[in-house]
Design a protein around this motif. Structure first.
Motif, PDB file in Angstrom:
ATOM      1  N   PHE A 169      16.178   1.516  -0.919  1.00 19.13           N
ATOM      2  CA  PHE A 169      15.713   0.856  -2.142  1.00 19.13           C
ATOM      3  C   PHE A 169      14.325   0.296  -1.829  1.00 19.13           C
ATOM      4  CE2 PHE A 169      17.140  -2.597  -5.486  1.00 19.13           C
ATOM      5  CZ  PHE A 169      16.084  -2.226  -6.305  1.00 19.13           C
ATOM      6  N   GLY A 170      13.301   0.838  -2.495  1.00 18.69           N
ATOM      7  CA  GLY A 170      11.942   0.451  -2.147  1.00 18.69           C
ATOM      8  C   GLY A 170      11.178  -0.248  -3.259  1.00 18.69           C
ATOM      9  N   PHE A 171      10.576  -1.366  -2.891  1.00 21.78           N
ATOM     10  CA  PHE A 171       9.606  -2.008  -3.784  1.00 21.78           C
ATOM     11  C   PHE A 171       8.234  -1.594  -3.274  1.00 21.78           C
ATOM     12  CE2 PHE A 171      13.355  -4.685  -3.962  1.00 21.78           C
ATOM     13  CZ  PHE A 171      13.505  -4.892  -5.324  1.00 21.78           C
ATOM     14  N   ILE A 172       7.597  -0.677  -3.975  1.00 23.99           N
ATOM     15  CA  ILE A 172       6.320  -0.144  -3.490  1.00 23.99           C
ATOM     16  C   ILE A 172       5.283  -0.352  -4.594  1.00 23.99           C
ATOM     17  CG2 ILE A 172       5.123   1.916  -2.652  1.00 23.99           C
ATOM     18  CD1 ILE A 172       8.101   2.840  -1.859  1.00 23.99           C
ATOM     19  N   ASP A 173       4.348  -1.241  -4.305  1.00 18.21           N
ATOM     20  CA  ASP A 173       3.399  -1.641  -5.351  1.00 18.21           C
ATOM     21  C   ASP A 173       2.624  -0.438  -5.877  1.00 18.21           C
ATOM     22  OD1 ASP A 173       4.419  -3.976  -4.362  1.00 18.21           O
ATOM     23  OD2 ASP A 173       2.518  -5.047  -4.232  1.00 18.21           O
ATOM     24  N   LYS A 174       2.256   0.473  -4.966  1.00 15.96           N
ATOM     25  CA  LYS A 174       1.451   1.634  -5.331  1.00 15.96           C
ATOM     26  C   LYS A 174       2.389   2.823  -5.568  1.00 15.96           C
ATOM     27  CE  LYS A 174      -2.692   3.944  -3.589  1.00 15.96           C
ATOM     28  NZ  LYS A 174      -3.522   4.159  -2.381  1.00 15.96           N
ATOM     29  N   ALA A 175       2.707   3.080  -6.818  1.00 16.88           N
ATOM     30  CA  ALA A 175       3.747   4.062  -7.153  1.00 16.88           C
ATOM     31  C   ALA A 175       3.371   5.482  -6.773  1.00 16.88           C
ATOM     32  CB  ALA A 175       4.052   3.999  -8.653  1.00 16.88           C
ATOM     33  N   GLU A 176       2.067   5.749  -6.592  1.00 17.11           N
ATOM     34  CA  GLU A 176       1.648   7.110  -6.273  1.00 17.11           C
ATOM     35  C   GLU A 176       1.627   7.397  -4.768  1.00 17.11           C
ATOM     36  OE1 GLU A 176       0.033   4.712  -7.669  1.00 17.11           O
ATOM     37  OE2 GLU A 176      -2.054   4.565  -7.021  1.00 17.11           O
ATOM     38  N   ALA A 177       1.993   6.413  -3.931  1.00 13.50           N
ATOM     39  CA  ALA A 177       2.023   6.636  -2.483  1.00 13.50           C
ATOM     40  C   ALA A 177       3.138   7.615  -2.107  1.00 13.50           C
ATOM     41  CB  ALA A 177       2.239   5.299  -1.764  1.00 13.50           C
ATOM     42  N   GLU A 178       2.931   8.347  -1.004  1.00  9.44           N
ATOM     43  CA  GLU A 178       3.957   9.280  -0.519  1.00  9.44           C
ATOM     44  C   GLU A 178       5.295   8.548  -0.340  1.00  9.44           C
ATOM     45  OE1 GLU A 178       3.700  10.346   3.539  1.00  9.44           O
ATOM     46  OE2 GLU A 178       5.202  11.938   3.424  1.00  9.44           O
ATOM     47  N   LEU A 179       5.201   7.326   0.189  1.00 12.77           N
ATOM     48  CA  LEU A 179       6.409   6.533   0.447  1.00 12.77           C
ATOM     49  C   LEU A 179       7.302   6.412  -0.791  1.00 12.77           C
ATOM     50  CD1 LEU A 179       7.955   4.782   2.524  1.00 12.77           C
ATOM     51  CD2 LEU A 179       6.553   2.848   1.836  1.00 12.77           C
ATOM     52  N   ALA A 180       6.668   6.341  -1.944  1.00  6.85           N
ATOM     53  CA  ALA A 180       7.430   6.187  -3.193  1.00  6.85           C
ATOM     54  C   ALA A 180       8.321   7.401  -3.467  1.00  6.85           C
ATOM     55  CB  ALA A 180       6.475   5.953  -4.360  1.00  6.85           C
TER      56      ALA A 180
ATOM     57  N   LEU B 124       9.860   9.010  -1.113  1.00  3.66           N
ATOM     58  CA  LEU B 124      10.863   9.093  -0.049  1.00  3.66           C
ATOM     59  C   LEU B 124      12.062   8.177  -0.270  1.00  3.66           C
ATOM     60  CD1 LEU B 124       8.448   9.071   3.060  1.00  3.66           C
ATOM     61  CD2 LEU B 124       9.552  11.066   2.023  1.00  3.66           C
ATOM     62  N   VAL B 125      11.925   7.222  -1.189  1.00  4.69           N
ATOM     63  CA  VAL B 125      13.020   6.258  -1.384  1.00  4.69           C
ATOM     64  C   VAL B 125      13.970   6.753  -2.477  1.00  4.69           C
ATOM     65  CG1 VAL B 125      11.580   4.324  -0.625  1.00  4.69           C
ATOM     66  CG2 VAL B 125      11.736   4.856  -3.068  1.00  4.69           C
ATOM     67  N   ASP B 126      15.214   6.290  -2.394  1.00  2.00           N
ATOM     68  CA  ASP B 126      16.209   6.707  -3.384  1.00  2.00           C
ATOM     69  C   ASP B 126      16.057   5.949  -4.689  1.00  2.00           C
ATOM     70  OD1 ASP B 126      18.006   8.509  -1.673  1.00  2.00           O
ATOM     71  OD2 ASP B 126      17.794   6.712  -0.451  1.00  2.00           O
ATOM     72  N   HIS B 127      15.663   4.691  -4.569  1.00  2.00           N
ATOM     73  CA  HIS B 127      15.462   3.851  -5.752  1.00  2.00           C
ATOM     74  C   HIS B 127      14.117   3.162  -5.616  1.00  2.00           C
ATOM     75  CE1 HIS B 127      19.720   4.408  -6.685  1.00  2.00           C
ATOM     76  NE2 HIS B 127      19.959   4.145  -5.420  1.00  2.00           N
ATOM     77  N   LEU B 128      13.288   3.277  -6.638  1.00  2.00           N
ATOM     78  CA  LEU B 128      11.918   2.764  -6.566  1.00  2.00           C
ATOM     79  C   LEU B 128      11.643   1.753  -7.683  1.00  2.00           C
ATOM     80  CD1 LEU B 128       8.881   3.037  -5.566  1.00  2.00           C
ATOM     81  CD2 LEU B 128       8.659   4.815  -7.336  1.00  2.00           C
ATOM     82  N   ILE B 129      11.036   0.635  -7.299  1.00  2.00           N
ATOM     83  CA  ILE B 129      10.494  -0.269  -8.304  1.00  2.00           C
ATOM     84  C   ILE B 129       9.042  -0.561  -7.915  1.00  2.00           C
ATOM     85  CG2 ILE B 129      10.567  -2.633  -9.231  1.00  2.00           C
ATOM     86  CD1 ILE B 129      13.579  -2.448  -9.312  1.00  2.00           C
ATOM     87  N   SER B 130       8.130  -0.367  -8.856  1.00  2.00           N
ATOM     88  CA  SER B 130       6.710  -0.598  -8.582  1.00  2.00           C
ATOM     89  C   SER B 130       6.202  -1.749  -9.433  1.00  2.00           C
ATOM     90  CB  SER B 130       5.893   0.656  -8.930  1.00  2.00           C
ATOM     91  OG  SER B 130       5.959   1.553  -7.869  1.00  2.00           O
TER      92      SER B 130
ATOM     93  N   THR C  60       0.808  -1.221   0.000  1.00  2.00           N
ATOM     94  CA  THR C  60       0.000   0.000   0.000  1.00  2.00           C
ATOM     95  C   THR C  60       0.840   1.270   0.000  1.00  2.00           C
ATOM     96  OG1 THR C  60       0.001   0.086   2.410  1.00  2.00           O
ATOM     97  CG2 THR C  60      -1.787  -1.138   1.359  1.00  2.00           C
ATOM     98  N   GLY C  61       2.052   1.167   0.552  1.00  2.00           N
ATOM     99  CA  GLY C  61       2.876   2.365   0.723  1.00  2.00           C
ATOM    100  C   GLY C  61       2.424   3.219   1.891  1.00  2.00           C
TER     101      GLY C  61
END
Lengths: 331, 331
Positions: free
Chosen positions: B114-125, B127-133, B93-94
């Motif tokens: 390095f974040g795997f965040i399924d919901k790319a539009e979450a605030e958490l996305a 905050l991370v330096d590297h994102l994969i959704s 959910t992020g």
């Protein structure tokens, strides 16, 4: 008071505190020589104490320190354990198979092993590099090792002040906690001695003890089902099975993770009418400064748990020393 | 087959495997730049995946790598997490409060996240330096990160061979496991859907999943009481409450800790008549070399558990998406 020898409790604890010069001799020598990391190794109850030592150190230290399960170390291994590692163990009997084999493996690696082995004549005692033999008080022994390392690393400037207070007041303080907790212990035992299952919730330096109290005391010695859960994990799944009559005990510490258990305490009345809070803060410890109380929560709560145990044992007519399987069968 | 969309399962898994070039771009860059250690950070289910990643790495690595609970990180902190640390997180959910705050704390420290965040539009996305959704398959994503680091450290020479097999055969293999396990899953569900409490025993790279299956599936989604225990710890207290009718499931992996679970399997018929063994080895995975199967046990067992879940859900008339407390109440 049932099964309580005040003098014996006090003397044993004072004796443990008097091990400090011996402990420091070992720690100072290792610090002087240099080391890469500290591994607290155990299984069952000693694994739980290892967890507690790591949480205790995390409060202050930048040193690399971790706990390791003896059985896991024997199978998967741990490449962070090298010839430059200090491995700390504790064993009452000296005969726990996994720990004996793990120490042999440490010897092969060339790691330094510091062992608290109550039974000095056990084979295990011959396998460690540094040996101290004194009964009971595993957590206190571990914390004295940890504190000395942090003092030498410049992370615990108040070390002398703390142990000055401990040497003078701690043993008597713990005796007084047991006395103060006896009535509560009896009431708690009367209420919960027949529980189908009991939930224990804890965090911080009480987590290892929560895990071990549930498993090594209620399951192993009282034969009552339990589940233990970290306070913060309680909200991530487990609490869905809690209802009005589910028996839940929450341990609240005075260390940095206090807020995590307080969160459970504040929430639980909404969903449960059968919970108990055991808060270290409710017990006096005269002569110990407030700023040092955080580290003492596991000892205070252990004293409270002692009182619960003796009353359950009596009510259930189930001597705590009997086992049906442990060391009775081959496995 | 109940609630099983073969094409969807296969495509999702193939999609996850196709993230590897993206993952490697991030990992290679961090390796190139240098880093001091890897921290897998989570809470609840993601905490369990973090545990699994660490066990997976311990099989091979000398790198310093550890898991951290987001809530503990926010209270006690962890001085081993510095500006040179890589922190890996995963979130569907992020919006998990503790993880969001923990990542903010990592940002203050200057650690790389390095974040795997399924919901790319979450605030958490943001905050991370590297994102994969990309949806689901948290363990697989974590293992791909871990394997690349070990490959770059010269600890996993067979990396290309392994992923060549994975890319070609893994997704179909998992689909076939689900099919092969469906009948068993139904029988198991029929037998255990009314259990008062169910015990889950596991070790190695299945331990995190055992903890999370018990808590995040049976407790959280089926509202059935459970206790999970590490195979080696089973003998150090918990087993004293096991009797003839106690429901116990033992997960057996093909990794280095297989022997620890086999020990429980060999012992338990002496004291219990209501146990089940779920052994990864019993399920084919065509095209995957035997030497690589150890790492796949959690995926195989996860596929088996999926079949149990859909049948319990149906029998109990209890949709797995409902919660009574989680995100329903304030806490």
């Amino acid at each position: 008071m049932l099964k309580f020898d005040e003098q014996k409790v006090k003397e044993n604890m004072e004796g443990a505190l008097k091990l400090r010069p011996q402990i420091n001799e070992v720690v100072d020598q290792i610090h002087e020589r240099g080391f890469s990391n500290i591994c607290w190794l155990g299984i069952g109850g000693t694994y739980a104490s290892a967890m507690q030592a790591v949480v205790h150190m995390k409060e202050k230290t930048a040193l690399e320190t971790f706990y390791e399960n003896a059985a896991v170390f024997l199978t998967t291994g741990n490449k962070r354990v090298t010839k430059d590692t200090l491995v700390v163990i504790s064993s009452v009997t000296g005969s726990t198979e996994e720990v004996v084999d793990a120490v042999k493996k440490c010897n092969e690696i060339g790691a330094t092993v510091f062992g608290f082995i109550d039974k000095a004549e056990a084979e295990l005692a011959t396998l460690v590099d540094h040996l101290i033999s004194y009964p009971l008080n595993e957590q206190l022994k571990f914390f004295m090792v940890a504190d000395r390392f942090m003092y030498l690393a410049g992370e615990f400037d108040e070390y002398d002040e703390f142990y000055n207070e401990m040497d003078q007041h701690f043993a008597q303080g713990i005796v007084e906690v047991e006395k103060a907790a006896d009535k509560f212990g009896q009431e708690f035992a009367l209420k919960h001695h027949q529980d189908e299952i009991h939930y224990f919730v804890g965090a911080g330096n009480q987590w290892g003890a929560t895990y071990s109290y549930a498993m090594c005391y209620w399951e192993e010695q009282h034969w009552i089902k339990t589940k233990s859960i970290e306070s913060h994990e309680f909200f991530h799944g487990m609490f869905e099975i809690v209802e009005r009559d589910t028996p839940v005990t929450i341990y609240v510490t005075e260390d940095s993770q206090r807020a995590l258990s307080e969160r459970v305490v504040n929430f639980i009345p909404q969903i449960c009418g059968n919970y108990t809070v055991i808060d270290a803060k409710d017990y006096d410890m005269p002569g110990i400064s407030t700023k040092f109380r955080g580290a003492l929560s596991p000892f205070i709560i252990h004293a409270v748990n002692n009182r619960i145990d003796v009353h359950i044992e009596k009510i259930n007519c189930h001597p705590m020393e009997i086992r049906r399987y442990y060391r009775q069968l081959d496995y």
